[in-house]
Write a protein that holds these residues in place. Sequence first.
Motif, PDB file in Angstrom:
ATOM      1  N   ASN A  15      -1.855  -2.934  -5.807  1.00  0.00           N
ATOM      2  CA  ASN A  15      -2.811  -2.317  -4.883  1.00  0.00           C
ATOM      3  C   ASN A  15      -3.397  -1.064  -5.533  1.00  0.00           C
ATOM      4  OD1 ASN A  15      -3.986  -0.781  -2.716  1.00  0.00           O
ATOM      5  ND2 ASN A  15      -2.811  -2.032  -1.284  1.00  0.00           N
ATOM      6  N   ASP A  42       0.825  -1.211   0.000  1.00  0.00           N
ATOM      7  CA  ASP A  42       0.000   0.000   0.000  1.00  0.00           C
ATOM      8  C   ASP A  42       0.858   1.259   0.000  1.00  0.00           C
ATOM      9  OD1 ASP A  42       0.882  -0.491   2.557  1.00  0.00           O
ATOM     10  OD2 ASP A  42      -1.063  -0.271   3.526  1.00  0.00           O
ATOM     11  N   ASN A  83      -4.799   1.398  -4.364  1.00  0.00           N
ATOM     12  CA  ASN A  83      -4.615   2.622  -3.586  1.00  0.00           C
ATOM     13  C   ASN A  83      -3.148   2.834  -3.196  1.00  0.00           C
ATOM     14  OD1 ASN A  83      -7.471   3.223  -3.463  1.00  0.00           O
ATOM     15  ND2 ASN A  83      -7.631   1.498  -2.049  1.00  0.00           N
ATOM     16  N   THR A 113       0.495   4.104  -2.646  1.00  0.00           N
ATOM     17  CA  THR A 113       1.108   5.420  -2.547  1.00  0.00           C
ATOM     18  C   THR A 113       2.618   5.266  -2.718  1.00  0.00           C
ATOM     19  OG1 THR A 113      -0.593   6.282  -1.056  1.00  0.00           O
ATOM     20  CG2 THR A 113       1.550   7.373  -1.005  1.00  0.00           C
TER      21      THR A 113
END
Length: 644
Positions: A324, A302, A326, A328
């Motif tokens: 993933n 993540d 989302n 970052t």
Amino acid sequence: MAQTTRMTVGQALIEFLANQWTVDGDRAERTIPATFGIFGHGNVAGIGQALKQLHHERPGRMPYRQARNEQAMVHQAVGYARMRRRRATYAAAASVGPGAANMLTGAALATANRLPALLLPSDTFATRVADPVLQQLEHPHDLGIQVTDAFRPVSRFFDRVQRPEQLFSIALAAMRVLTDPAETGAVTIALPEDVQAEALDVPVEFLQRREWRIRRPRPDRGAIALAAEAIRSAKRPVIVAGGGVLYSGAEDELRALVEATGIPVGISQAGGGVLTWDHPQNLGGVGATGTLAANRRAAEADVVIGIGTRYSDFTTASRTAFQNPNVTFVNINVASFDAYKHGTQLPVVADAREALVELAEALAGHAVDAAYAETVAREKAEWDETVDAAFAPTGLALPGQPEIIGAVQRASSPEDVVVQAAGSLPGDLHKLWRVRDPLGYHVEYAFSCMGYEIAGGMGVKRGAEADGSDRDVIVMVGDGSYLMLSTELVTAVAERIKIIVVLIQNHGYASIGHLSETVGSERFGTKYRAYDPQARGFDGEDVLPVDLAANARSYGIETIEIAPGPGAIDDLGAAIARAKASDASTVIHINSDPLIYAPDGAGWWDVPVAEESTLDSTAAARAEYLEQRRAQRQLLGDRTEGRA
């Protein structure tokens, strides 16, 4: 009035280079400790005469190094530069026309790898008094275009000394780029052959010692705070460590951070050595040629913390590694160009070592949860067992490449350096080689240049010797890459530079053959076979009677031939031991089966497949390609958008 001395442009430049020093903290070393050169009518009276004169007046002031090919000069410079962690490199001088053109591949390689190399190609007459000269290009629409102009797109810095007075500003600007960690690469100063020999009054100040301090910029406090906040909130963080960690000398800081936090690490090709292979947080290579352990963690991550990586398509598995939705990205890089990649809003533009120190402080007391740590440990153990199995001797008459790598690994010492660049070996080494020293893994994979290995390996050896190290350099090379640029073995003999070359003979292009199969082209054009006039191709089984061991022996290199058979792997181990005990270079020739592959790491590489074809194999490959592309991330938005 400023004190001056009368010199030619060539003499002034060589004397200037002899006085340049790189300073990294409390360490100082010559930025350009030696100059390569092949001299023709373009530079024999300029750079060549200057090196001869300086050698006559002050031997050792600027040592001259010989080479057999201009491209190989640059490869040696790059190998040396990586071993010196970008603090030093070589200059390489070439004559006008084909000599200069031969260096272009090396220039592109240096720039792609972000490694410094100073190139001094000769150019045609600035005065055009003799026009056209031998080896000059002539474009009726622009008579000023010459071979050296081709260096512009492959250099990080390019300029041409059209008049003697321009030398001072050009030389200083070139050194700035050469020693800047965010900008470095190929630095090219084109030198017209008449200008090289012209005299001018040179300020003594230009010839005095000058120090270039490597920038180690600290991160912005706000950027570190935001990065730490993102990492603290992550459930499944992973670090992608690249070559910038090594160039910064930040491996200790990286180790301290991951030991404190438990965050696992996937490593790019350039980052090999940032952690030893058996470190609990080291999951090995990540991406298209990565390990199953690293790629599994990357897929679920993540938060991805990129440190000193440029995120090549192999590192990101062509944007399929990070699944993933989302995810970052926190990107730490001294170059803002790389820090802002993947559309991140959390760039940290700073030196890797300085950033890691401050990030560790900001993450004090933080660690991944026990369940995630247990998953990391289990998957690492599973991959280690997979590698053990790949290394195990099979007794086959023709061993596979993984088995050969295992034999070399067992016979090598922890401080030895393995060198590679092209073919199937980089992928297999990325998955399998167990790095035991920060500088023990040298795979040129930004340009992946066939022919790099032997010359690059010699540069690595020179770099090790500059530190007083007698570590062995083991060059692993396939027959295809060996045939591209084996002649530098003559330089090894001439200068008594010891390297160990493991030459793997598989009678073709193993890597491209496998790739050809995956895109439905059925290994077309990838085998070394005699031409079949009836079939009009090279796909038969008539293996060429080429004797590469005899070729190596003809250069004056001690050569050991491993005969095919069930004892080949044991014989290879014994040959490595014999080569390590020798004071001279050795070539070890072994035959392999190119159809035995390394264990699958669940990585993918985007190589487009023909949309239309009458070949069933290509149609099947196209269907598989479209399925794989569905996992590709877009820069922004839904990763599956437009992938059908």
